[in-house]
Scaffold this motif. Structure first.
Motif, PDB file in Angstrom:
ATOM      1  N   GLU A 173      86.904  58.290  80.957  1.00  0.00           N
ATOM      2  CA  GLU A 173      87.269  59.366  82.262  1.00  0.00           C
ATOM      3  C   GLU A 173      86.278  59.068  83.175  1.00  0.00           C
ATOM      4  N   THR A 174      85.140  58.945  82.956  1.00  0.00           N
ATOM      5  CA  THR A 174      84.010  59.150  84.133  1.00  0.00           C
ATOM      6  C   THR A 174      83.031  57.917  84.066  1.00  0.00           C
ATOM      7  N   ARG A 175      83.320  57.059  83.081  1.00  0.00           N
ATOM      8  CA  ARG A 175      82.564  55.894  83.241  1.00  0.00           C
ATOM      9  C   ARG A 175      83.094  54.799  82.045  1.00  0.00           C
ATOM     10  N   VAL A 176      82.722  53.514  82.415  1.00  0.00           N
ATOM     11  CA  VAL A 176      82.997  52.270  81.636  1.00  0.00           C
ATOM     12  C   VAL A 176      81.596  52.245  80.729  1.00  0.00           C
ATOM     13  N   ARG A 177      81.651  52.166  79.335  1.00  0.00           N
ATOM     14  CA  ARG A 177      80.265  52.009  78.674  1.00  0.00           C
ATOM     15  C   ARG A 177      80.452  50.694  77.898  1.00  0.00           C
ATOM     16  N   ILE A 178      79.561  49.840  77.897  1.00  0.00           N
ATOM     17  CA  ILE A 178      79.612  48.396  77.283  1.00  0.00           C
ATOM     18  C   ILE A 178      78.280  48.459  76.355  1.00  0.00           C
ATOM     19  N   GLU A 179      78.508  48.438  75.077  1.00  0.00           N
ATOM     20  CA  GLU A 179      77.331  48.286  74.095  1.00  0.00           C
ATOM     21  C   GLU A 179      77.388  47.059  73.178  1.00  0.00           C
ATOM     22  N   LEU A 180      76.214  46.447  72.966  1.00  0.00           N
ATOM     23  CA  LEU A 180      76.148  45.299  71.997  1.00  0.00           C
ATOM     24  C   LEU A 180      75.514  45.708  70.918  1.00  0.00           C
ATOM     25  N   PHE A 181      76.119  45.593  69.775  1.00  0.00           N
ATOM     26  CA  PHE A 181      75.537  45.792  68.379  1.00  0.00           C
ATOM     27  C   PHE A 181      75.202  44.597  67.543  1.00  0.00           C
ATOM     28  N   ASP A 182      73.991  44.868  66.676  1.00  0.00           N
ATOM     29  CA  ASP A 182      73.979  43.762  65.632  1.00  0.00           C
ATOM     30  C   ASP A 182      75.072  44.206  64.290  1.00  0.00           C
ATOM     31  N   LEU A 183      75.154  43.330  63.562  1.00  0.00           N
ATOM     32  CA  LEU A 183      76.134  43.292  62.406  1.00  0.00           C
ATOM     33  C   LEU A 183      75.941  44.567  61.768  1.00  0.00           C
ATOM     34  N   THR A 184      74.881  45.533  61.673  1.00  0.00           N
ATOM     35  CA  THR A 184      74.732  46.632  60.907  1.00  0.00           C
ATOM     36  C   THR A 184      74.750  47.749  61.937  1.00  0.00           C
ATOM     37  N   LEU A 185      75.199  47.588  63.233  1.00  0.00           N
ATOM     38  CA  LEU A 185      75.614  48.591  64.360  1.00  0.00           C
ATOM     39  C   LEU A 185      74.197  49.159  64.863  1.00  0.00           C
ATOM     40  N   THR A 186      73.044  48.616  64.814  1.00  0.00           N
ATOM     41  CA  THR A 186      72.076  49.118  65.469  1.00  0.00           C
ATOM     42  C   THR A 186      72.430  48.452  66.999  1.00  0.00           C
ATOM     43  N   GLU A 187      72.088  49.461  67.969  1.00  0.00           N
ATOM     44  CA  GLU A 187      72.480  49.123  69.480  1.00  0.00           C
ATOM     45  C   GLU A 187      71.164  48.140  70.029  1.00  0.00           C
ATOM     46  N   LEU A 188      71.799  47.024  70.434  1.00  0.00           N
ATOM     47  CA  LEU A 188      70.842  46.014  70.992  1.00  0.00           C
ATOM     48  C   LEU A 188      70.569  46.387  72.577  1.00  0.00           C
ATOM     49  N   ALA A 189      71.807  46.768  73.343  1.00  0.00           N
ATOM     50  CA  ALA A 189      71.716  46.725  74.503  1.00  0.00           C
ATOM     51  C   ALA A 189      72.866  47.625  75.104  1.00  0.00           C
ATOM     52  N   ARG A 190      72.917  48.188  76.190  1.00  0.00           N
ATOM     53  CA  ARG A 190      73.760  49.103  76.755  1.00  0.00           C
ATOM     54  C   ARG A 190      73.697  48.903  78.291  1.00  0.00           C
ATOM     55  N   ALA A 191      75.312  48.887  79.012  1.00  0.00           N
ATOM     56  CA  ALA A 191      75.425  48.878  80.271  1.00  0.00           C
ATOM     57  C   ALA A 191      76.504  50.054  80.462  1.00  0.00           C
ATOM     58  N   GLU A 192      76.312  50.851  81.557  1.00  0.00           N
ATOM     59  CA  GLU A 192      77.377  51.722  82.007  1.00  0.00           C
ATOM     60  C   GLU A 192      77.628  51.517  83.300  1.00  0.00           C
ATOM     61  N   ARG A 193      79.137  51.579  83.710  1.00  0.00           N
ATOM     62  CA  ARG A 193      79.562  51.747  85.214  1.00  0.00           C
ATOM     63  C   ARG A 193      80.236  52.958  85.560  1.00  0.00           C
ATOM     64  N   PRO A 194      79.680  53.762  86.333  1.00  0.00           N
ATOM     65  CA  PRO A 194      80.435  55.009  86.804  1.00  0.00           C
ATOM     66  C   PRO A 194      81.820  54.826  87.418  1.00  0.00           C
ATOM     67  N   LEU A 195      82.713  55.683  87.284  1.00  0.00           N
ATOM     68  CA  LEU A 195      83.943  55.642  87.900  1.00  0.00           C
ATOM     69  C   LEU A 195      83.950  56.810  88.911  1.00  0.00           C
ATOM     70  N   ALA A 196      84.589  56.635  90.068  1.00  0.00           N
ATOM     71  CA  ALA A 196      84.470  57.287  91.094  1.00  0.00           C
ATOM     72  C   ALA A 196      85.176  58.884  90.544  1.00  0.00           C
ATOM     73  N   SER A 197      84.329  60.086  90.928  1.00  0.00           N
ATOM     74  CA  SER A 197      84.959  61.122  90.572  1.00  0.00           C
ATOM     75  C   SER A 197      85.729  61.998  91.570  1.00  0.00           C
ATOM     76  N   SER A 198      86.039  61.382  92.643  1.00  0.00           N
ATOM     77  CA  SER A 198      86.995  62.000  93.512  1.00  0.00           C
ATOM     78  C   SER A 198      87.976  60.908  93.908  1.00  0.00           C
ATOM     79  N   GLY A 199      89.161  61.259  94.447  1.00  0.00           N
ATOM     80  CA  GLY A 199      90.296  60.693  94.898  1.00  0.00           C
ATOM     81  C   GLY A 199      91.188  60.565  93.778  1.00  0.00           C
ATOM     82  N   PRO A 200      92.301  59.867  94.102  1.00  0.00           N
ATOM     83  CA  PRO A 200      93.297  59.895  92.868  1.00  0.00           C
ATOM     84  C   PRO A 200      93.044  59.043  91.642  1.00  0.00           C
TER      85      PRO A 200
END
Length: 447
Positions: free
Chosen positions: A104-131
């Motif tokens: 609802e507030t952002r797009v979150r992208i995460e890269l994991f290895d095979l055992t779900l250890t987080e290797l990297a993360r990127a977040e892109r906020p979504l506009a909080s105002s407007g339609p």
């Protein structure tokens, strides 16, 4: 034992079950991979009873998986009077997955290895105002995913060829077509038959063989909680997701995929409040974070100006349940929240009566905030409205994986498929010519 050989492939097939030798080998590999993943490290000796396979089958499967780099040695343990036993585990670096949460507030992208250890993360906020529909502009979302996927691969220095796939959790119903792949029907965000998979394949620079797995966000949350969270050990569960809106997922197989439910659009009040889907009286119109804040404002409350929903909901809870002694609660906020608890309890009672789950688990950023304050009250209402017998057998609790569990669950979509294939990547189906009669009849139609 009877066998037959298919004319098409020459594969040996069991006459009764229809399973080929290749099927059996895949199932054996799946059994070993899953056991090592969830309960490893384990020795070959322990793997036999744990999987139900013979020692010879275990040795053959393990040898294959080690040769392919999927399994590696992880030390040893002493045995009773014999040589130490070598422990085996899944090799973390053998493959990677990407999990995406279109929230609802952002797009979150995460890269994991095979055992779900987080290797990297990127977040892109979504506009909080407007339609709302402008916030979820399809081109903007696809651009966020294109840039975010490239960013996490660059940060972790992972070649795209190592990806098992990209899992994406979305708000809405997902259908699939042969031409477009996954198509999203997100009525509350203005997405009408959006061919998201086709758009991503055109925009994101990944090898053609990397699959996309796109599904409802509540379903990905459910998979995460069942595999690693509060659902572990349960035979069945309903996992509910509270954010701006409300969703749910019903799970009847702990290791299998759940089924997304549009629970938030269950009618709880005839001719009630207008929901953002356009209908009246939906549960989401009373219990989603967006609706909660609107109801507080309509009743005379004062949510923080220009704050996003997460910040505003935190302020509402603090006003209703002041942390310091001697501080009077905001009676307006308290009344809205208490009424919401009853609506939620009634909604939970419907889940109990319909599915009779062993557990109901509450997740999502808003669900975890609300549940920490009045889950006991919601549970009491649920037991009051539900049938006594199934209610007595259903536990209600908070999820344990935190507000970012949708991303983890999205990454599990390609991982679950990888395990089901016995640790093999999808193969490109060979192109075979159409039967002669089909071409002849097509010629008659077009001439």
């Amino acid at each position: 034992m009877l066998h037959r050989t298919t004319a098409e492939t020459g594969t040996r097939v069991h006459a009764r079950s229809g399973r080929t030798v290749r099927d059996l080998r895949r199932e054996n590999r799946t059994a070993v991979l899953r056991r090592l993943y969830f309960d490893g490290p384990m020795s070959r000796l322990v793997l036999g009873p744990a999987t139900g396979l013979s020692s010879g089958s275990v040795s053959n499967v393990v040898a294959e998986l080690v040769a392919e780099g999927l399994v590696e040695e992880a030390g040893s343990v002493d045995s009773a009077g014999g040589r130490p036993r070598t422990l085996l585990r899944i090799s973390p670096a053998s493959s990677c997955m990407i999990g995406v949460d279109i929230g609802e507030t952002r797009v979150r992208i995460e890269l994991f290895d095979l055992t779900l250890t987080e290797l990297a993360r990127a977040e892109r906020p979504l506009a909080s105002s407007g339609p709302r529909t402008a916030r979820y502009d399809v081109e903007v979302i696809v651009g966020h995913l294109r840039d975010g996927i490239a960013e996490v691969l660059r940060i972790a220095d992972v070649p795209p060829e190592r990806l098992l796939g990209v899992g994406v959790g979305v708000p809405g119903i997902v259908s699939r077509t042969g031409e477009d792949g996954s198509v999203v029907h997100g009525q509350t965000i203005g997405w009408h038959a959006v061919p998201l998979e086709r758009l991503l394949r055109s925009a994101v620079e990944l090898p053609a063989g990397v699959p996309y797995w796109i599904d409802n966000g509540a379903k990905t949350l459910g998979q995460a909680e069942m595999w690693f969270g509060a659902g572990r050990g349960a035979r069945s569960a309903v996992v509910v997701l509270f954010g701006s809106g409300v969703g749910a997922c019903v799970v009847s197989d702990p290791l299998g995929p759940g089924r997304a439910l549009e629970w938030g659009h269950l009618t709880v009040r005839v001719r009630g409040r207008r929901c953002r889907c356009g209908a009246q009286g939906c549960l989401e119109a009373y219990a989603g974070a967006e609706a909660l804040l609107e109801r507080w404002r309509e009743a005379g409350g004062q949510p923080p100006a220009d704050a996003d929903e997460e910040t505003a909901l935190t302020a509402m809870l603090a006003a209703a349940y002041p942390p310091g002694p001697g501080t009077e609660p905001d009676l307006t906020a308290l009344a809205v929240l208490e009424e919401t608890a009853e609506y939620l309890g009634a909604g939970f009672s419907d889940l109990i009566n319909l599915f009779q789950p062993e557990r109901i688990l509450v997740g999502g950023w808003a669900g975890l905030q609300l549940g920490a304050r009045f889950l006991e009250t919601v549970t009491a209402y649920a037991r009051q409205y539900a049938l006594r017998y199934p209610a007595s057998r259903t536990g209600i609790a908070l999820g344990t994986l935190g507000p970012e569990a949708v991303t983890v669950g999205a990454a599990l979509l390609p991982l679950a498929d990888f395990f089901a294939r016995g640790g093999r990547r999808p193969e490109t189906a060979p192109i075979t010519p159409a039967p002669a009669w089909q071409a002849a009849l097509q010629d008659r139609v077009t001439t």
